[in-house]
Design an enzyme around this catalytic site. Structure first.
Site, PDB file in Angstrom:
ATOM      1  N   ASP A 303       0.881  -1.157   0.000  1.00 33.86           N
ATOM      2  CA  ASP A 303       0.000   0.000   0.000  1.00 33.86           C
ATOM      3  C   ASP A 303       0.924   1.214   0.000  1.00 33.86           C
ATOM      4  OD1 ASP A 303      -2.194   1.587   0.147  1.00 33.86           O
ATOM      5  OD2 ASP A 303      -2.446   1.407   2.306  1.00 33.86           O
ATOM      6  N   THR A 305       0.647   4.546   0.931  1.00 32.52           N
ATOM      7  CA  THR A 305       0.743   5.363   2.135  1.00 32.52           C
ATOM      8  C   THR A 305       1.142   4.513   3.330  1.00 32.52           C
ATOM      9  OG1 THR A 305      -0.987   6.795   1.269  1.00 32.52           O
ATOM     10  CG2 THR A 305      -0.477   6.995   3.609  1.00 32.52           C
ATOM     11  N   ASP A 535      -2.708  -0.875   6.302  1.00 34.97           N
ATOM     12  CA  ASP A 535      -2.927  -0.320   7.643  1.00 34.97           C
ATOM     13  C   ASP A 535      -4.382   0.012   7.924  1.00 34.97           C
ATOM     14  OD1 ASP A 535      -3.249   1.810   5.970  1.00 34.97           O
ATOM     15  OD2 ASP A 535      -1.644   3.041   6.829  1.00 34.97           O
TER      16      ASP A 535
END
Length: 782
Positions: A303, A305, A535
Site C-alpha cells: 500500500d 501510504t 494499515d
C-alpha cells in the site's frame, strides 16, 4: 430499529430511560469479538496435538513398567508445548495492549448533557459529537455540521478528505480531519461496517510454513504407521514369550524413535528465538511459522501510504506565471494559508514552507472538499489556493498542459489564484497567477529497502486507492521495476480477469477492498507466495487472503488484529530483518533436519524387522537419550543459530535423501551384524543394546560432520565437542542410561570394528543410493 434523522433532537439526545430500553433490546455497541485467540484457545491448540497425544499414551505404558527414567522423552514434548504457547500468548497480549491504548472515549449527548463514554456503551439513537481527530465509532447519519471533513481512506483507500452535510451517511472507522458535527448512531456492534469487515477476516486460517507443514505431514503419516506397528510389535514379543515390561519398553523405544520429536522442538525454539530477536528490533510476530513464510515470499504487494510514503506532504516548488515572481507568490501563499488557518496535511506543509507576512484578512473561506479550494481576502485583493480546475472556470491550454506535466511527475498540483473579491462562496474574476507543487514524503529508507527485496528476486507491486498516475510516479521515484505499467481499477468492470491483470501490471490505482483481495488471490493462483502490507480496514480482506500480512502499528486496530507481523515503529525497513531471520531458520533447519530423520528411518525399519525376530527390540527408551541429545539435539540447536541468509533452497528434502537415508541403512546393518555376532560370541541384551547405541551414535556423528560442511572453526568445535561429550557419557555415566562397559571381550573388538568401518559404510550406502537413482527413469517435462 429505523432512525429518522430529521426527528432526532441533536441538543437533547436520548433520555436515561431510552438508553436503558435500548440496552435491554440489545441495541448496544458490543465490543467486537477479539480477532486474536483467547489464552485458553492458544494453550489448547498447542497442547492437544497428535504429537502430544502419542507421547502421553506412551508415557502411560512406561509408568506401568515402573521404569520412570525411561520417561525422559516427555521433556521434549513439554518444552515444545510451552514455547509455542508462550510466544502466541505474548504476541496476543501485545496486540490487545495496543488496541486498548488506542481506544478513544466518545462524547454523546444524553438528557441534554454532553457525557463521555466508552465506545462499547453507545446505543442505537445516541447523538455523538465529532470534532477534529475523532474516529467515527459506529455507522450513522450526520445531524448538524460545521464544515465537517472526514478521511475515509481506512475504508476506501482514497486519501482525499470528504465533505459531509446534514443527512449524509457516515461510516465507522472514518476519522474527522476538519470541522465538527453531531451524528446519530444507526448501526452498532456487529452491524457496523468495520465489524462486518472484521468478521469476514477473522483469524482462523492455517499459518504454517512449507517446512513446518512438511514436518507435520511426516508426523501425521508416521502416526498411522506407529499405532499399528506398535501394536503388532508388542503382540509379537508377548506371543514369543518376552517379559511384558521388556515388550512395553521396546515398543515405546520403537515408537519414540520413529517420531522426529526433536525436529519439532528445534523448529519451535529457533523460531521463538527469532521472534524475540525481531521484538528487540520493534517487530511483533503474531505466530512463529510466519517467519518461515515471509522468507519464502516472492511477491510483495504494497500500500503506498505508510509503506513507501510517510503519509505527510512536503512543499516542492512554486511555478509563477507571467507578471509574477517566485517571491511574490511565496508572500501571497504565505498570507493566505496562515490567515485561513486550515490544519489539514496540505495546509500544514505550506505553512511550514511559507513565512507569514502578517497581512490582515478581512474575509476567510476554509478549505472545503466540495469546492476544492480555500481563500482569504486582504486590502490588495482576494486569493485562493486549491485544485487548478476548480479555482477558475476553465484552464487555458497552456495551463492545463503544465498541470498535466507536473502531475505526471508525481506532484500534487495546486493553483494560487487572485480574484477581485468573493461574492459569498464565489470568487469574482479569478485568475491563476502560479502553481504550487506538493509531493508525498518518501520514507527515508524506502528506496534502499525495496532495492534489497528486488535484489532477492522478490517482485514488488503497489496496490492503492489513490490515482494510478500519482502512485506510478511515486513507484518510479523509489525505482520499483515496471512502475510505468499501471491501471485504474475503477475502469475494469465487475468481473475482470485478475490472473491476467497481475501478469500485465505492477501498479494498481483506485482499488476497492474486494479488488485488493482478488488481486492477491490472482498472484497466489499463479503460484506466488504473497506478502501484503496495509494499515486500514479496507486492507483487511487482502491481508487475510495473503500468505503473510504486514501492518504498521499506526494502522487500524482491526487490521493489526489479523496481521502476521506488526511493525511497532511503522517502519517497513524492519522487514529486511524478518526476511533474514526467516532465511536463517529455514536454511539451518533444512540443513540439520536430516539428523532427526535418521532416527525415524532406522526405527521404522527395525520395527518392521523385529516384528518377525525372536530378539527383543534392540533399544530401551532411555538408551536413545544420549544419541538424541549429544549427537543430534545439542549440535543441531547450536548450528541452527548460525548466520545463514542465503536464498532458500530445497535442502530439507535433498539432505534427507543424501544423508539420512544412507546413514539409517548403515545403522540397521550394524544392529543386525551385532545380533549375528551375539550368536557366535554369546552376549546379553544389555551388551548388544550397548553396542547398538555405540553404532548409532558413531553413524550419527559422521552424519553431523556431513551436514556441517563446509566446516569452519566454529562448526569444527561443535562437531568435536559433541563427539567428546557423547564419548564421556557413554563411558563414564553409561549406567544411568542402561549401558554397560565395552572394555571387555568380545565387546571391545566389535566396538573397534564399528568405529573403523562406519565412515566407509556410509559412503558405500551413499554411492549405492546414487547408482540406484540413475536406474530410475526421469519424468519428461512437457
Amino acid at each position: 430499529m429505523a432512525i429518522d434523522w430529521r426527528q432526532v433532537d441533536a441538543d437533547r439526545g436520548l433520555t436515561a430511560d431510552q438508553v436503558k430500553s435500548r440496552i435491554e433490546a440489545d441495541e448496544i455497541n458490543h465490543s467486537p469479538k477479539t480477532l486474536t485467540k483467547s489464552v485458553w484457545a492458544i494453550i489448547k491448540i498447542n497442547t492437544f496435538t497428535l504429537f502430544n497425544l502419542i507421547n502421553v499414551v506412551l508415557a502411560a505404558f512406561v509408568i506401568y513398567t515402573g521404569s520412570y527414567k525411561n520417561l525422559l522423552f516427555l521433556v521434549v514434548a513439554v518444552i515444545n508445548t510451552v514455547i509455542g504457547s508462550f510466544q502466541e500468548i505474548r504476541s496476543k497480549r501485545q496486540i490487545d495492549k495496543m488496541t486498548l491504548l488506542s481506544r478513544d472515549k466518545t462524547s454523546v449527548v444524553r438528557d441534554g448533557q454532553l457525557v463521555t463514554i466508552d465506545p462499547d456503551q453507545i446505543v442505537v439513537g445516541d447523538v455523538i459529537e465529532l470534532s477534529r481527530g475523532s474516529q467515527v465509532p459506529v455507522d450513522g447519519i450526520v445531524l448538524t455540521t460545521s464544515a465537517l471533513e472526514v478521511d475515509e481512506s481506512q475504508i476506501t483507500g482514497e486519501s482525499d478528505s470528504i465533505s459531509k452535510q446534514a443527512g449524509d451517511e457516515i461510516t465507522s472507522a472514518s476519522s474527522v480531519v476538519s470541522g465538527s458535527a453531531k451524528m446519530v448512531a444507526v448501526k452498532v456492534g456487529r452491524k457496523s461496517f468495520v465489524n462486518q469487515i472484521s468478521a469476514v477476516a477473522k483469524d482462523d486460517g492455517d499459518s504454517n510454513g512449507k517446512m513446518l507443514k512438511t514436518i507435520n505431514k511426516i508426523i501425521q503419516i508416521l502416526t498411522f504407521i506407529i499405532i499399528p506397528l506398535g501394536i503388532i510389535l508388542f503382540t509379537s514379543k508377548i506371543l514369543r514369550g518376552s517379559d511384558i515390561n521388556n515388550a512395553i519398553l521396546g515398543t515405546v523405544a520403537s515408537a519414540t524413535g520413529m517420531i522426529p520429536e526433536g525436529l519439532v522442538l528445534l523448529s519451535s525454539m529457533t523460531l521463538a528465538v527469532s521472534a524475540m530477536k525481531l521484538a528487540r528490533k520493534r517487530v511483533l510476530v503474531r505466530n512463529l511459522p510466519v517467519i518461515e513464510t515471509l522468507a519464502r515470499v516472492d511477491t510483495i504487494c504494497l500500500d503506498k501510504t505508510g509503506t513507501i510514503t510517510s503519509g505527510q506532504l512536503a512543499f516542492e516548488k512554486l511555478i509563477p506565471f507571467a507578471g509574477h515572481s517566485t517571491d511574490d507568490l511565496k508572500t501571497m501563499v504565505g498570507a493566505a494559508v496562515h490567515s485561513i488557518g486550515d490544519d489539514n496535511e496540505t495546509a500544514t506543509a505550506l505553512k511550514a514552507a511559507m513565512p507569514n507576512p502578517g497581512w490582515q484578512a478581512t474575509e476567510v473561506h476554509p478549505f472545503s472538499s466540495a469546492r476544492k479550494w480555500s481563500g482569504a481576502s486582504f486590502d490588495n485583493g482576494s486569493y485562493m489556493v486549491g485544485a487548478p480546475q476548480f479555482v477558475v472556470d476553465q484552464l487555458t491550454s497552456d495551463q492545463a498542459a503544465q498541470v498535466k506535466k507536473y502531475a505526471s511527475q508525481g506532484n500534487r498540483v495546486l493553483a494560487i489564484a487572485k480574484a477581485d473579491r468573493f461574492d459569498g462562496e464565489h470568487p469574482v474574476n479569478p485568475q491563476i497567477i502560479g502553481l504550487i507543487l506538493i509531493s508525498d514524503v518518501i520514507r527515508p529508507n524506502a528506496e534502499q529497502t525495496l532495492k534489497f527485496f528486488a535484489s532477492q528476486d522478490v517482485d514488488i507491486n503497489v496496490i492503492s486507492g489513490d490515482d494510478p498516475v500519482t502512485v506510478s510516479s511515486i513507484a518510479r521515484r523509489v525505482q520499483i521495476k515496471d512502475a510505468d505499467k499501471y491501471i485504474d481499477m475503477s475502469t475494469v468492470g465487475e468481473n475482470p480477469d485478475y490472473n491476467q491483470l497481475t501478469k500485465q501490471y505492477t501498479v494498481f490505482g483506485r482499488v476497492t477492498p474486494n479488488q485488493k483481495q482478488s488481486l492477491i488471490k490472482g498472484y497466489q493462483e499463479d503460484g506466488h507466495t504473497v506478502a501484503m502490507t496495509g494499515d486500514g480496514v479496507n486492507d483487511m480482506p487482502a491481508l487475510k487472503q495473503s500468505d503473510c500480512g504486514i501492518v504498521m502499528a499506526s494502522g487500524s486496530e482491526s487490521a493489526k488484529s489479523i496481521a502476521n507481523f506488526v511493525l511497532i515503529d511503522s517502519n517497513f525497513d524492519s522487514m529486511i530483518d524478518v526476511l533474514k531471520e526467516g532465511r536463517r531458520v529455514i536454511n539451518n533447519i533444512g540443513s540439520v533436519a536430516s539428523l532427526y530423520l535418521i532416527k525415524t528411518i532406522y526405527s521404522t525399519i527395525l520395527t518392521l524387522l523385529f516384528i518377525f525376530a525372536t530378539h527383543d527390540y534392540p533399544f530401551l527408551p532411555i538408551q536413545l537419550t544420549p544419541i538424541s541429545t549429544f549427537m543430534i539435539g545439542i549440535p543441531s540447536f547450536i548450528l541452527a543459530f548460525e548466520p545463514n541468509y542465503q536464498r532458500v533452497t530445497n535442502q530439507f528434502t535433498a539432505k534427507i535423501i543424501d544423508v539420512a537415508g544412507p546413514t539409517a541403512i548403515s545403522i540397521v546393518i550394524y544392529i543386525l551384524a551385532i545380533l549375528f555376532a551375539a550368536r557366535e560370541w554369546p552376549m546379553s541384551y544389555a551388551q548388544t543394546s550397548t553396542l547398538s547405541v555405540l553404532a548409532t551414535g558413531v553413524c550419527c556423528w559422521i552424519a553431523l560432520i556431513m551436514v556441517s560442511h563446509p566446516l569452519n572453526l566454529f562448526k569444527s568445535l561443535v562437531v568435536a565437542g559433541t563427539g567428546l561429550i557423547f564419548l564421556f557419557t557413554f563411558i563414564m555415566v553409561g549406567k544411568f542410561f542402561s549401558l554397560v562397559s565395552i572394555f571387555v571381550s568380545p565387546l571391545w573388538v566389535v566396538a573397534l570394528l564399528i568405529v573403523l568401518t562406519a565412515y566407509p559404510l556410509i559412503l558405500a550406502m551413499q554411492w549405492l543410493r546414487a547408482r540406484l537413482a540413475l536406474l530410475v527413469p526421469k519424468r519428461k517435462v512437457s
